[in-house]
Design a protein around this motif. Structure first.
Motif: not given
Lengths: 134, 183
Positions: A12-13, A15-16, A45, A49, A79, B117, B119-123
């Motif tokens: 997931a990370l 992309k950034l 993860l 989700w 959440l 900054y 990602p949505k999956e980490y929030r």
């Protein structure tokens, strides 16, 4: 783990940013390397989700069946648990529990609805109808 | 505009290690590395509390309480710590601005749910994330987050929202930094 064995999967990370991980270099010393992600971590993860998506959908169905108020749906969508909703709205937990029932929710005055809407980052209209476009 | 020009971003495997290492290097402990901070700060820890539910599961932690790594490392190295929590958001913002005006980079405990900054999956509602705020350019705060490869920035509103996130371990705008250089 050796440097060349560091997983470079999708995550997931990814992309950034890449993540720092520690591994052994060719001379046997620990050093850092960047990793794009690890499949196992990404899967874990994903599982978390999927579970959340299911809870959100269950809550939505409950609201549509009039068994719960939209507060339940937005709690799941954001959440949040009772403690977090309580901290963001300023309502007591037992008050929120009451507002989870359709009858009590429908009688809420505008300013209390506004508190929920603000906590869930939606408008009052969206709160009532569960129509959020994000 | 105010900025600490000597500031160098440092990426780390764990956020508080990274913040600790970076802040203490500028306080004179130049040999410090992430594993050293983690070790001196006794960062390794494990607890599972099945009766305390977080995100619908039992609370599990692999690291010590937020803030402890920084505190223990500073204590061991004889560096005095300044740490401040705030009841009012305005006071928290004012204090941060004063630090930045004085050219001081500070560590901040934040929640990640509104961290733009990420990602949505980490929030998730996880309030024990750490970052360094090292400057301000108009409305933008310059952020050095140890998870990220490069520096990022947050607007005034975004930074306030993560600093004053609510829930378990609510950061309450917490700011910390080494008070003086190591002699």
């Amino acid at each position: 783990m050796k440097k060349e064995e560091i997983p470079q999967d999708d995550g997931a990370l990814n992309k950034l940013t890449k993540e720092v991980v520690y591994a052994v270099d060719s001379s046997g010393k620990y050093s850092t390397e960047l990793s794009s992600g690890w499949e196992v971590k990404a899967k874990a993860l994903d599982v978390a989700w999927e579970d959340i998506e299911k809870r959100i959908e269950d809550a939505r169905q409950k609201v549509l069946r009039n068994e719960a108020s939209p507060v339940l749906y937005f709690m799941e969508l954001r959440l949040m648990d009772m403690g977090i909703v309580s901290a963001y709205t300023g309502f007591w937990k037992w008050t929120i529990k009451k507002h989870l029932k359709t009858a009590a929710f429908n009688k809420l005055p505008e300013e209390k609805l506004k508190k929920y809407a603000d906590a869930f980052n939606v408008s009052v209209e969206e709160l009532k109808t569960m129509n959020v476009h994000e | 505009m105010c900025m600490n020009n000597e500031f160098k971003h440092l990426q780390a495997a764990h956020c508080e290690n990274g913040v600790t290492t970076n802040l203490l290097r500028s306080a004179g402990a130049e040999q410090l590395t992430e594993p050293l901070s983690f070790g001196i700060g006794s960062g390794l820890f494990y607890v599972q509390l099945p009766f305390l539910k977080i995100n619908n599961g039992p609370a599990i932690a692999f690291r010590t309480m937020p803030g402890l790594i920084f505190k223990r490392t500073c204590n061991a190295l004889g560096i005095p710590v300044a740490r401040k929590k705030f009841t009012s958001q305005e006071a928290g913002k004012r204090y941060l601005d004063e630090c930045l005006d004085a050219g001081r980079a500070v560590g901040a405990q934040v929640g990640v749910y509104y961290l733009t900054y990420f990602p949505k999956e980490y929030r998730f509602h996880f309030n024990a994330h750490n970052m360094i705020v090292f400057g301000k350019e108009e409305d933008k705060y310059m952020i050095s987050d140890p998870v990220m490869e490069t520096v990022t920035s947050l607007t005034d509103y975004e930074l306030q929202r993560v600093r004053f996130a609510k829930g378990a371990f609510a950061p309450r705008g917490q700011i910390y930094y080494p008070k003086e250089k190591r002699s």
